[in-house]
Every structure is written in C-alpha cells, then in structure tokens.
Design an enzyme around this catalytic site. Structure first.
Site, PDB file in Angstrom:
ATOM      1  N   HIS A 114       0.814  -1.221   0.000  1.00  0.00           N
ATOM      2  CA  HIS A 114       0.000   0.000   0.000  1.00  0.00           C
ATOM      3  C   HIS A 114       0.843   1.265   0.000  1.00  0.00           C
ATOM      4  CE1 HIS A 114      -3.630  -2.434   1.778  1.00  0.00           C
ATOM      5  NE2 HIS A 114      -3.400  -2.694   0.514  1.00  0.00           N
ATOM      6  N   THR A 188      -3.969  -8.528  10.805  1.00  0.00           N
ATOM      7  CA  THR A 188      -4.774  -7.928   9.741  1.00  0.00           C
ATOM      8  C   THR A 188      -6.200  -8.444   9.781  1.00  0.00           C
ATOM      9  OG1 THR A 188      -4.994  -7.590   7.348  1.00  0.00           O
ATOM     10  CG2 THR A 188      -3.823  -9.590   8.045  1.00  0.00           C
TER      11      THR A 188
HETATM   12  C1  BV8 Z   1      -7.968  -2.529  -5.699  1.00  0.00           C
HETATM   13  C2  BV8 Z   1      -3.733   3.124   2.587  1.00  0.00           C
HETATM   14  C3  BV8 Z   1      -8.481  -2.870  -7.986  1.00  0.00           C
HETATM   15  C4  BV8 Z   1      -4.268   4.195   3.360  1.00  0.00           C
HETATM   16  C5  BV8 Z   1      -5.103   1.230   2.446  1.00  0.00           C
HETATM   17  C6  BV8 Z   1     -13.230  -7.301  -3.740  1.00  0.00           C
HETATM   18  C7  BV8 Z   1     -12.096  -7.688  -4.448  1.00  0.00           C
HETATM   19  C8  BV8 Z   1     -11.083  -6.760  -4.779  1.00  0.00           C
HETATM   20  C9  BV8 Z   1     -11.205  -5.447  -4.388  1.00  0.00           C
HETATM   21  C10 BV8 Z   1     -12.309  -5.072  -3.668  1.00  0.00           C
HETATM   22  C11 BV8 Z   1     -13.318  -5.975  -3.369  1.00  0.00           C
HETATM   23  N1  BV8 Z   1     -14.270  -5.320  -2.699  1.00  0.00           N
HETATM   24  C12 BV8 Z   1     -13.882  -4.044  -2.567  1.00  0.00           C
HETATM   25  C13 BV8 Z   1     -12.686  -3.856  -3.138  1.00  0.00           C
HETATM   26  C14 BV8 Z   1     -11.961  -2.596  -3.207  1.00  0.00           C
HETATM   27  C15 BV8 Z   1     -11.096  -2.231  -2.025  1.00  0.00           C
HETATM   28  C16 BV8 Z   1     -11.424  -3.028  -0.785  1.00  0.00           C
HETATM   29  O1  BV8 Z   1     -10.770  -3.986  -0.428  1.00  0.00           O
HETATM   30  N2  BV8 Z   1     -12.425  -2.605  -0.046  1.00  0.00           N
HETATM   31  C17 BV8 Z   1     -12.820  -3.317   1.163  1.00  0.00           C
HETATM   32  C18 BV8 Z   1     -12.797  -2.348   2.320  1.00  0.00           C
HETATM   33  C19 BV8 Z   1     -14.110  -3.999   0.900  1.00  0.00           C
HETATM   34  N3  BV8 Z   1      -9.726  -2.433  -2.389  1.00  0.00           N
HETATM   35  C20 BV8 Z   1      -9.080  -1.533  -3.098  1.00  0.00           C
HETATM   36  O2  BV8 Z   1      -9.607  -0.499  -3.470  1.00  0.00           O
HETATM   37  C21 BV8 Z   1      -7.651  -1.859  -3.441  1.00  0.00           C
HETATM   38  N4  BV8 Z   1      -7.424  -1.699  -4.817  1.00  0.00           N
HETATM   39  O3  BV8 Z   1      -8.643  -3.470  -5.352  1.00  0.00           O
HETATM   40  O4  BV8 Z   1      -7.671  -2.225  -6.995  1.00  0.00           O
HETATM   41  C22 BV8 Z   1      -9.789  -2.152  -8.028  1.00  0.00           C
HETATM   42  C23 BV8 Z   1      -9.837  -0.806  -8.313  1.00  0.00           C
HETATM   43  C24 BV8 Z   1     -11.075  -0.157  -8.388  1.00  0.00           C
HETATM   44  C25 BV8 Z   1     -12.252  -0.855  -8.096  1.00  0.00           C
HETATM   45  C26 BV8 Z   1     -12.183  -2.219  -7.781  1.00  0.00           C
HETATM   46  C27 BV8 Z   1     -10.938  -2.867  -7.742  1.00  0.00           C
HETATM   47  C28 BV8 Z   1      -6.728  -0.869  -2.743  1.00  0.00           C
HETATM   48  C29 BV8 Z   1      -6.745  -1.094  -1.272  1.00  0.00           C
HETATM   49  C30 BV8 Z   1      -5.708  -0.209  -0.613  1.00  0.00           C
HETATM   50  C31 BV8 Z   1      -6.285   0.483   0.509  1.00  0.00           C
HETATM   51  N5  BV8 Z   1      -5.264   1.238   1.197  1.00  0.00           N
HETATM   52  N6  BV8 Z   1      -4.280   1.997   3.055  1.00  0.00           N
HETATM   53  C32 BV8 Z   1      -3.542   4.373   4.611  1.00  0.00           C
HETATM   54  O5  BV8 Z   1      -2.886   3.512   5.161  1.00  0.00           O
HETATM   55  O6  BV8 Z   1      -3.688   5.506   5.033  1.00  0.00           O
HETATM   56  S1  BV8 Z   1      -6.034   0.154   3.374  1.00  0.00           S
HETATM   57  C33 BV8 Z   1      -5.726   0.122   4.986  1.00  0.00           C
HETATM   58  O7  BV8 Z   1      -6.316  -1.145   5.303  1.00  0.00           O
HETATM   59  C34 BV8 Z   1      -4.317   0.051   5.445  1.00  0.00           C
HETATM   60  O8  BV8 Z   1      -3.357  -0.013   4.462  1.00  0.00           O
HETATM   61  C35 BV8 Z   1      -4.307  -1.238   6.184  1.00  0.00           C
HETATM   62  O9  BV8 Z   1      -3.079  -1.873   6.255  1.00  0.00           O
HETATM   63  C36 BV8 Z   1      -5.262  -2.054   5.391  1.00  0.00           C
HETATM   64  C37 BV8 Z   1      -5.689  -3.290   5.991  1.00  0.00           C
HETATM   65  O10 BV8 Z   1      -6.133  -3.056   7.293  1.00  0.00           O
HETATM   66  P1  BV8 Z   1      -5.517  -3.932   8.441  1.00  0.00           P
HETATM   67  O11 BV8 Z   1      -4.051  -3.864   8.322  1.00  0.00           O
HETATM   68  O12 BV8 Z   1      -6.142  -5.245   8.334  1.00  0.00           O
HETATM   69  O13 BV8 Z   1      -5.929  -3.094   9.730  1.00  0.00           O
HETATM   70  P2  BV8 Z   1      -7.246  -3.184  10.615  1.00  0.00           P
HETATM   71  O14 BV8 Z   1      -7.235  -2.038  11.550  1.00  0.00           O
HETATM   72  O15 BV8 Z   1      -8.424  -3.390   9.792  1.00  0.00           O
HETATM   73  O16 BV8 Z   1      -7.069  -4.526  11.448  1.00  0.00           O
HETATM   74  C38 BV8 Z   1      -6.050  -4.711  12.397  1.00  0.00           C
HETATM   75  C39 BV8 Z   1      -6.153  -6.142  12.912  1.00  0.00           C
HETATM   76  O17 BV8 Z   1      -5.080  -6.360  13.788  1.00  0.00           O
HETATM   77  C40 BV8 Z   1      -7.442  -6.412  13.701  1.00  0.00           C
HETATM   78  O18 BV8 Z   1      -8.023  -7.625  13.221  1.00  0.00           O
HETATM   79  C41 BV8 Z   1      -6.966  -6.587  15.164  1.00  0.00           C
HETATM   80  O19 BV8 Z   1      -7.672  -7.609  15.846  1.00  0.00           O
HETATM   81  C42 BV8 Z   1      -5.538  -6.993  14.951  1.00  0.00           C
HETATM   82  N7  BV8 Z   1      -4.631  -6.571  16.035  1.00  0.00           N
HETATM   83  C43 BV8 Z   1      -4.650  -5.444  16.780  1.00  0.00           C
HETATM   84  N8  BV8 Z   1      -3.601  -5.407  17.618  1.00  0.00           N
HETATM   85  C44 BV8 Z   1      -2.914  -6.547  17.385  1.00  0.00           C
HETATM   86  C45 BV8 Z   1      -3.571  -7.286  16.383  1.00  0.00           C
HETATM   87  N9  BV8 Z   1      -3.131  -8.488  15.982  1.00  0.00           N
HETATM   88  C46 BV8 Z   1      -1.986  -8.951  16.507  1.00  0.00           C
HETATM   89  N10 BV8 Z   1      -1.289  -8.281  17.461  1.00  0.00           N
HETATM   90  C47 BV8 Z   1      -1.722  -7.094  17.931  1.00  0.00           C
HETATM   91  N11 BV8 Z   1      -0.997  -6.449  18.887  1.00  0.00           N
END
Ligand code: BV8
Ligand code: ZN
Length: 242
Positions: A114, A188
């Site tokens: 990302h 994640t």
């Molecule tokens: C794309 C930058 C083609 C910003 C980020 C189906 C298939 C394909 C694509 C899609 C689809 N449905 C929707 C999509 C599109 C979209 C998507 O995925 N949407 C989701 C929300 C449904 N994806 C995209 O747009 C991607 N591009 O697919 O291109 C395309 C293009 C156009 C149209 C269609 C397709 C681009 C995605 C990039 C997004 N950019 N970040 C920034 O950082 O400021 S995303 C953001 O989420 C961060 O980068 C982050 O890393 C990422 C993932 O989040 P997580 O890392 O999982 O973080 P989260 O807080 O959610 O979870 C933390 C976890 O850790 C928790 O579970 C918690 O329990 C755990 N935890 C906490 N503490 C601990 C721990 N575990 C262990 N130890 C601990 N101490």
C-alpha cells in the site's frame, strides 16, 4: 500454542497488517479506537477525497508521518527480521503497512503493498516517487517542480490499483515450485482486497496457512491454523527451525 515448523524445504510468505505495529503505538484502522473512526476513509484515503480536500489529506498523512517517525519497531517486527536472516530467499514479507517499521527492524525482503508514508509523488505527472519525511504544516500544499501539479503521498488509496510489480513479486513467490509454501498473516482484519485473498492463493498452491491475530479476522475460516494473541508476544515464540 501450535508451533510453526520451518525447515530447508519450506518457503515462508508473511502478510502483515496494522496489528503488527499496534504494540509500537501506531493506531489500527478498524474498531472502536481505529483511525477510520476519526477520519472517514473516503475523505482521506481515496483519490476523490484528495481531489475534494487535499489539505485535509495532507494533514492526515503529515500527522501519521510524525507519529510513525516517533515509534520504534517491536518484538513482532524483530522476530520477522530474524526469520528472514535464517531463511534468506525462502522468505518474503508483504506488508499492508506504510509505517516503515519492518525495514527499521532489519527486514529487507519487503513488498510495501500500500505504499509508504515516507514517499511523495506527483498526482499529475509520471515523475518518480521520492523519499520525503517532511511533516508539512497544516494547510500547506506542495507542488511538483516539473509540472506544478499537486504532490500527494505515495500511498495506494481505496479504488486505486496496487503496483503491478509488487503483486508480481508476491505471485512469483507463491508460484515457486521448489519448496513447500507456508503462508502466515499477522495483525490484519482480512477486510481489504487484494491482500485478503492471498490466503486463497496460498491454498491454491497447496500451502499451509496460519493466522496470528488479536481477534478473529473476516477470513479466519480460510486458514488452517489460527493463533489468537498479540503479535509481539506470539511471533517470538511461534517458529521452530528444524
Ligand atoms: C484494488 C492506505 C483494484 C491508506 C489502504 C473485492 C475484491 C477486490 C477489491 C475489492 C473488493 N471489494 C472491494 C474492493 C476494493 C477495495 C477493498 O478492499 N475494499 C474493502 C474495504 C471492501 N480495495 C481496493 O480499493 C484496493 N485496490 O482493489 O484495486 C480495483 C480498483 C477499483 C475498483 C475495484 C478494484 C486498494 C486497497 C488499498 C487500501 N489502502 N491503506 C492508509 O494507510 O492511510 S487500506 C488500509 O487497510 C491500510 O493499508 C491497512 O493496512 C489495510 C488493511 O487493514 P488492516 O491492516 O487489516 O488493519 P485493521 O485495523 O483493519 O485490522 C487490524 C487487525 O489487527 C485487527 O483484526 C486486530 O484484531 C488486529 N490486532 C490489533 N492489535 C494486534 C492485532 N493483531 C496482533 N497483534 C496485535 N498487537
Ligand atoms: Zn508533476
């Protein structure tokens, strides 16, 4: 706790997310204290949000630059760097994090899916992204030397394509037929694509799949093993090198 056995005939693909950096003091995205609670994601992490209010977006990322720059890698980051030293080219780390903490812990085989908080690029021309650690003052906008267009963080926002070269590196590693694949996702939520689908790619080539996460992820049922816990506590004890 189950142990992750790694030997000369194993290659390991690790996918990390925000949870890996939580114990370093970096906020995660989803959940009650998550970043997206303060800042609606569509306003700060989409191209449309940037077009509508680039100052708000730069403020968001400048604050995160400052916060990440002041944090240190934790025991989870260090464990992954140590595994890489042992496995060499049989190791690849694909991270969704943009905070640079894996590299600061010593990881070198890192694919930043990302982008990076510490790179900037032009929103309009093809000038190469460049390293930029500047924390810009609120309201400041920087323009491109070459085309005078607005500069933007070199981050992959929602609705944007991931770099093809980065996806190719992950795909090539998955498809390498020389060793048995182990896939490990850490910290994640399994909510963001395409990274959330890597587990299926790994299963498709016969890989064993592991998840280490504080809470169940959206795709927990796709993994063979789920170890619930904090990555800074689990990772240093998880791997056994046979
Ligand atoms: C794309 C930058 C083609 C910003 C980020 C189906 C298939 C394909 C694509 C899609 C689809 N449905 C929707 C999509 C599109 C979209 C998507 O995925 N949407 C989701 C929300 C449904 N994806 C995209 O747009 C991607 N591009 O697919 O291109 C395309 C293009 C156009 C149209 C269609 C397709 C681009 C995605 C990039 C997004 N950019 N970040 C920034 O950082 O400021 S995303 C953001 O989420 C961060 O980068 C982050 O890393 C990422 C993932 O989040 P997580 O890392 O999982 O973080 P989260 O807080 O959610 O979870 C933390 C976890 O850790 C928790 O579970 C918690 O329990 C755990 N935890 C906490 N503490 C601990 C721990 N575990 C262990 N130890 C601990 N101490
Ligand atoms: Zn330009």
């Amino acid at each position: 706790m189950d142990s992750l056995h790694l030997d000369d005939n194993t290659r390991l693909l690790v996918l990390t997310g925000a949870g890996v950096s939580a114990e370093s003091g970096i906020r995660t995205f989803r959940g009650a204290d998550g970043l997206w609670e303060d800042q609606p994601v569509e306003k700060v992490a989409t191209p449309e949000g940037f077009a509508a209010d680039p100052r708000l977006v730069w403020r968001f990322y400048s604050e995160r630059r400052a916060a990440a720059g002041a944090c240190e890698p934790n025991a989870g980051h260090r464990a992954l760097a140590e595994w890489e030293r042992r496995l060499g080219e049989r190791f690849l780390l694909a991270t969704q994090n943009i905070d640079g903490l894996h590299q600061r812990a010593g990881s070198q085989r890192v694919v930043e899916l990302h982008g990076s908080l510490f790179r900037t690029r032009c929103a309009h021309c093809t000038r190469k992204p460049f390293e930029d650690r500047t924390v810009y003052p609120v309201g400041h906008l920087e323009r491109c030397d070459e085309c005078r267009g607005l500069l933007r963080p070199d981050i992959v926002w929602f609705g944007e394509m991931l770099e093809e070269e980065n996806l190719r590196q992950v795909r090539d590693f998955l498809l390498r037929g020389d060793t048995r694949l182990v896939f490990l996702a850490v910290g994640t939520s399994g909510a963001v694509w395409p990274a959330a689908g890597f587990v299926d790619g790994a299963r498709g080539v016969g890989g064993r799949t592991w998840l280490v996460n504080a809470d169940p992820a959206d795709n927990t049922d796709r993994f063979h093993h789920f170890v619930q816990g904090r990555s800074g506590e689990v990772l240093p004890r998880l791997a056994v090198f046979d």
